[in-house]
Design an enzyme around this catalytic site. Structure first.
Site, PDB file in Angstrom:
ATOM      1  N   GLN A 148       0.749  -1.294  -0.120  1.00 11.33           N
ATOM      2  CA  GLN A 148       0.014  -0.138   0.134  1.00 11.33           C
ATOM      3  C   GLN A 148       0.890   1.401  -0.149  1.00 11.33           C
ATOM      4  O   GLN A 148       1.680   1.676   0.790  1.00 11.33           O
ATOM      5  CB  GLN A 148      -0.872  -0.084   1.236  1.00 11.33           C
ATOM      6  CG  GLN A 148      -1.787   1.111   1.513  1.00 11.33           C
ATOM      7  CD  GLN A 148      -2.330   1.311   2.854  1.00 11.33           C
ATOM      8  OE1 GLN A 148      -1.842   0.680   3.686  1.00 11.33           O
ATOM      9  NE2 GLN A 148      -3.549   1.646   2.945  1.00 11.33           N
ATOM     10  N   GLY A 149       0.968   2.115  -1.068  1.00 11.08           N
ATOM     11  CA  GLY A 149       1.652   3.299  -1.112  1.00 11.08           C
ATOM     12  C   GLY A 149       0.822   4.631  -0.891  1.00 11.08           C
ATOM     13  O   GLY A 149       0.613   5.187  -1.948  1.00 11.08           O
ATOM     14  N   TYR A 150       0.752   4.818   0.245  1.00 12.64           N
ATOM     15  CA  TYR A 150      -0.174   6.080   0.540  1.00 12.64           C
ATOM     16  C   TYR A 150       0.864   7.111   1.040  1.00 12.64           C
ATOM     17  O   TYR A 150       0.978   8.217   0.595  1.00 12.64           O
ATOM     18  CB  TYR A 150      -1.362   5.732   1.469  1.00 12.64           C
ATOM     19  CG  TYR A 150      -2.686   5.229   1.025  1.00 12.64           C
ATOM     20  CD1 TYR A 150      -2.578   4.662   0.004  1.00 12.64           C
ATOM     21  CD2 TYR A 150      -3.829   5.115   1.786  1.00 12.64           C
ATOM     22  CE1 TYR A 150      -3.766   4.074  -0.534  1.00 12.64           C
ATOM     23  CE2 TYR A 150      -4.833   4.723   1.415  1.00 12.64           C
ATOM     24  CZ  TYR A 150      -4.975   4.057   0.235  1.00 12.64           C
ATOM     25  OH  TYR A 150      -6.299   3.543  -0.232  1.00 12.64           O
ATOM     26  N   SER A 151       1.354   6.711   2.356  1.00 16.71           N
ATOM     27  CA  SER A 151       2.178   7.814   3.135  1.00 16.71           C
ATOM     28  C   SER A 151       3.394   8.130   2.104  1.00 16.71           C
ATOM     29  O   SER A 151       3.953   7.403   1.632  1.00 16.71           O
ATOM     30  CB  SER A 151       2.603   7.019   4.355  1.00 16.71           C
ATOM     31  OG  SER A 151       1.338   6.519   5.328  1.00 16.71           O
ATOM     32  N   SER A 203       4.773  -1.027   3.884  1.00 21.24           N
ATOM     33  CA  SER A 203       4.967  -2.653   4.489  1.00 21.24           C
ATOM     34  C   SER A 203       5.112  -3.435   3.235  1.00 21.24           C
ATOM     35  O   SER A 203       4.151  -3.614   2.374  1.00 21.24           O
ATOM     36  CB  SER A 203       3.867  -2.992   5.424  1.00 21.24           C
ATOM     37  OG  SER A 203       3.512  -1.822   6.503  1.00 21.24           O
ATOM     38  N   GLU A 223      -9.862  -1.130   5.930  1.00 20.75           N
ATOM     39  CA  GLU A 223      -8.767  -1.248   6.845  1.00 20.75           C
ATOM     40  C   GLU A 223      -8.860  -1.213   8.315  1.00 20.75           C
ATOM     41  O   GLU A 223      -8.428  -2.282   9.146  1.00 20.75           O
ATOM     42  CB  GLU A 223      -7.590  -0.431   6.309  1.00 20.75           C
ATOM     43  CG  GLU A 223      -6.247  -0.411   7.147  1.00 20.75           C
ATOM     44  CD  GLU A 223      -5.288   0.498   6.661  1.00 20.75           C
ATOM     45  OE1 GLU A 223      -5.273   1.504   5.786  1.00 20.75           O
ATOM     46  OE2 GLU A 223      -4.092   0.673   7.167  1.00 20.75           O
ATOM     47  N   GLU A 273      -4.512   9.636  17.575  1.00 20.90           N
ATOM     48  CA  GLU A 273      -4.985  10.944  17.636  1.00 20.90           C
ATOM     49  C   GLU A 273      -5.965  11.397  16.635  1.00 20.90           C
ATOM     50  O   GLU A 273      -6.895  12.192  16.706  1.00 20.90           O
ATOM     51  CB  GLU A 273      -4.055  11.951  17.478  1.00 20.90           C
ATOM     52  CG  GLU A 273      -2.891  12.030  18.685  1.00 20.90           C
ATOM     53  CD  GLU A 273      -2.066  10.672  18.680  1.00 20.90           C
ATOM     54  OE1 GLU A 273      -1.691  10.029  17.790  1.00 20.90           O
ATOM     55  OE2 GLU A 273      -1.763  10.463  19.910  1.00 20.90           O
TER      56      GLU A 273
END
Ligand SMILES: Cc1cc2nc3c(=O)[nH]c(=O)nc-3n(C[C@H](O)[C@H](O)[C@H](O)COP(=O)(O)OP(=O)(O)OC[C@H]3O[C@@H](n4cnc5c(N)ncnc54)[C@H](O)[C@@H]3O)c2cc1C
Lengths: 413, 360
Positions: A141-144, A176, A259, A400
């Protein structure tokens, strides 16, 4: 108590997971696990110290489950799922976990799969879903990005249209399993002129494409699970766009709920509790063991009570979902409680391990290892779990951010 | 703080800040190298190994108040060389031992050529016996801190039913070590002893040995607590700096009040712990009858505060804190292991309950 437009938990329809009619199902799962889970696979499950098990073992287990038709427990039958109801899915997950099956790499089947069913083209579904099931494709998963974590919408990796391709440049971080995967799904910027959320698209990228570099990141426990992925003018066919161009944000939001909401924290917590009880019995304390120490038992009981509250909350949510509701902000509530309780249980295990938490044991945590270990079996994974589980309140939306969602969506603040 | 203490602190602070590079530390730790020889020599040159010994013994006669300052700096800079343990714990026992042991070993501890360690306290310890004119020590000690780096082990032992302290050369025949890398970048070891001792290796016996048990482990507790104060301060400073620099949602993280309050809470915890540690060190130096209670309280406070402070530090950093390359998680790991050194945190609280004044 719940002031708001969005009532967190619908009343009525309590989902009772262990109903009688499902006991036969549970037995059949147990029988299967008894036969299919080899000692090496179980060992990999026992030595799991994060959300991921040893990759080779996970892949082996994936293929065994696929042969049985059970690898995508949550998928509908038309896409190759077993067509189980919500109770059966829960039972299956629970039995696998408690039997120490390795954890599957979940980014394909659990995250991308449902999303493609919803937004994908026929070609995308026909191409990717079977390869996900067979384990031929491993997804990450390439989000961040380095500059875009909680504020995901500020992501900068760009995709510029050039003929039938997009040309992708930028970098993703904390990806990951990128070092094991052959595919990545990414959020990329396709329009810089509009407000951030409105210029994002969702792309499927083959990790073998020229221009991609994957750099492993060593985690605090000394192992590698995350990577940084660099894109240097990588050509990606336009056919790999999922959803509309510039509509990636809604695609991603759909996925994030899967998720968070698709996970049963109760099962993780039950496994941890079971392990702690066992560990307490083996930990000498004064004239007996920690299992007889009222101070420790009191602390443990408090955590168990919270685990029961979590379980009943998850059941209420399932009840709501079974009658057609959307978990929405509830998935945030459960994520906060589930992960923070998990972390408390790690602390209890640390209280038991004492000095045995010290040694790193990197070789001994490999399922193939058969030498001498320098700590007792029950403490082998304690410190690595304590370390790695700190990340559970960071990934998948930080604690948060989840609290902000609850404040906004549930309390209406 | 008096002038001497202030000077010690200032020079140590300068040296560690300018020279104790975290990346270099971590590279060595990852390779399983127990100590950095260069630093070790410099620590010796600055007199740190000689601090606690009396002037007759060639030392400077500093008390715990001064030593605590240094331990705090070691915590702050994540120093992993077990210098304080060698000089202040093992060294304390040697200095109280036989004249011969003192003469042969104290100079080596002070010049850094010997590195001595002590084990976790045990109820009985290894057994001492005499047969055919030979004195032998037998037994197994687990998780000996820095046992993989040390040249000598100073350990409690039992001599029949009487307590004793002995020193063992870890290179001697009959000593086996199973060495392992620990999560705080050190080399621990399980040590199995079946080895002959010289007469002078029996450092203390009887009541003196019993008394030393209390003194040394109380010191160990305070050193760990002082180190903890430094580690917490380090974690807090990093968090404050990082949240000032890191931008999300168009502003620095430090602008979010939800995080500001939690950093304020971290500071409160650090200061509370610091107060108890300082008071406990002073009480020990002044032979106060509150010394033990204060020491236990200080360690218990540091244990719980450090858990919270280092966990919060990781959380407020986000993903970066979960990497081995970044410093903040190393405070967390070190403090997690210090929770059970020299005693389990629950045993510390238990001892506190036993020792506290009844309320009437
Ligand atoms: C083990 C691990 C695995 C991961 N796997 C993946 C993966 O496979 N794919 C992927 O794309 N990403 C992955 N991530 C990345 C993860 O999603 C991000 O770490 C997360 O979104 C937080 O972003 P950040 O690390 O940049 O922290 P930041 O966003 O910089 O946050 C730092 C701290 O500030 C807090 N904060 C931020 N904004 C606010 C606010 N408005 N109010 C109050 N507090 C705030 C955060 O909650 C956090 O405590 C993984 C992360 C970890 C640790």
């Amino acid at each position: 108590m719940w002031a708001s437009e969005q009532k967190p938990i619908e009343d009525g329809t309590p989902a009772e997971v262990t109903v009688d009619s499902h006991e036969a199902f549970r037995d059949s799962v147990r029988t299967f696990l008894g036969q299919a889970l080899t000692p090496e696979l179980k060992r990999a499950g026992e030595l799991t110290t994060s959300v991921f098990s040893d990759f080779e073992a996970a892949l082996k287990w994936h293929k065994i489950l696929h042969a049985q038709g059970w690898v995508a427990a949550d998928w509908p039958e038309e896409y190759g799922g077993p067509g189980w109801d919500i109770h059966q899915r829960y039972i299956f997950q629970e039995e696998c976990k408690l039997a120490n099956a390795p954890s599957l790499v979940m980014m394909g089947i659990q995250m991308l799969g449902p999303m493609l069913m919803h937004y994908g083209t026929e070609e995308q579904k026909n191409h990717y879903l079977p390869r996900m099931l067979s384990g031929e494709d491993i997804w990450c998963q390439g989000y961040s990005e380095p500059g875009a974590g909680s504020d995901l919408a500020s992501l900068k990796t760009t995709a510029v249209r050039d003929g039938d391709d997009y040309v992708v440049s930028g970098t993703k971080i904390w990806t990951s399993m990128a070092h094991h995967a052959n595919q990545i799904f990414c959020l990329v910027r396709t329009d810089k002129t509009v407000k951030p959320q409105a210029g994002i698209s969702f792309l499927l990228v083959d990790l073998q494409s020229p221009g991609i570099t994957i750099t492993p990141i060593v985690s605090l426990d000394g192992q590698v699970e995350q990577c940084q992925v660099f894109f240097d003018d990588v050509r990606v066919p336009v056919a790999n766009l999922v959803g509309e161009e510039n509509d990636g944000w809604s695609v991603a939001k759909f996925l994030l709920e899967f998720e968070r909401g698709g996970h049963n924290f109760t099962i993780d917590v039950k496994k941890q509790l079971r392990k702690i009880h066992h560990q307490a019995q083996q930990t000498p304390w004064q004239d007996g063991s920690r299992a007889e120490d009222p101070v420790f038992q009191h602390r443990l009981a408090e955590a168990e009570i919270d685990a029961m509250a979590l379980e009943q909350t998850e059941l209420r949510i399932k009840g709501a979902v079974a009658t057609g509701g959307n978990p929405g902000a509830l998935s945030s509530l459960v994520k906060v409680v589930g992960t923070e309780l998990g972390q408390r249980l790690n602390e209890l295990a640390m209280d038991l391990a004492g000095p045995a938490a010290g040694p790193m044991n990197l070789e001994a945590l490999n399922p193939g290892f058969d030498g001498d270990t320098c700590v007792p079996e029950h403490a082998l994974t304690t410190m690595a779990e304590y370390i790695n589980n700190r990340a559970s309140t960071i990934y998948g939306g930080t604690a948060e951010i989840q609290r902000s969602i609850i404040a906004k969506k549930v309390l209406g603040l | 703080m008096n002038d001497e203490q202030q000077m010690l602190r200032d020079s140590a602070e300068r040296y560690l800040r300018d020279n104790y590079d975290f990346a270099a530390r971590q590279a060595m730790a990852d390779q399983g190298i127990g100590i950095d020889e260069q630093h070790w020599q410099n620590f010796v040159a600055m007199g740190w190994t000689a601090m606690s010994f009396t002037e007759q013994d060639g030392g400077f006669g500093f008390g715990l108040a001064a030593i605590g300052q240094l331990a705090e700096l070691f915590g702050y800079h994540l120093v992993r060389e077990p210098m304080l343990e060698s000089a202040l714990l093992a060294g304390e026992v040697i200095a109280a031992g036989t004249e011969q042991a003192k003469q042969s070993l104290l100079p080596a501890i002070m010049d850094g050529s010997a590195l001595a360690t002590i084990p976790y306290p045990t109820d009985t310890g290894p057994e001492l016996s005499e047969r055919n004119g030979r004195r032998t020590v037998r037994g197994r000690l687990e998780y000996v801190p820095s046992g993989g780096t040390a040249t000598h082990l100073v350990t409690p032992a039992s001599h029949g039913s009487a307590p004793a302290w002995v020193i063992v050369d870890l290179q001697a025949p009959g000593v086996q070590r199973q060495t392992f890398l620990t999560h705080d970048g050190r080399l621990g070891a399980h040590v199995t002893l079946d080895t002959d001792l010289e007469d002078s290796d029996l450092l203390l016996s009887g009541d003196d040995a019993q008394q030393m048990q209390t003194t040394v482990y109380q010191r160990a507790m305070l050193l760990a607590a002082a180190e903890g104060v430094g580690a917490m301060q380090g974690a807090l400073d990093l968090t404050v700096d990082y949240t000032r620099q890191r931008q999300q949602f168009g502003q620095p993280l430090s602008a979010f009040q939800a995080l500001q309050h939690r950093m304020a809470d971290m500071l409160i915890q650090v200061e509370l712990a610091r107060s108890l540690v300082t008071a406990a060190c002073d009480a020990v130096d002044g032979n106060s009858d509150q010394a033990l209670t204060l020491s236990l309280a200080a360690k218990a406070k540091v244990d719980s505060a450090a858990r919270r402070v280092t966990q919060e530090a990781i959380q407020m950093h986000g993903g970066i804190a979960t990497t081995n390359e970044y410093r903040v998680g190393h405070y967390f790991k070190r403090m997690a292991l210090l929770e059970s050194w020299p005693q389990h945190r629950d045993q510390v609280i238990e001892a506190f309950i036993q020792g506290r004044q009844p309320v009437n």
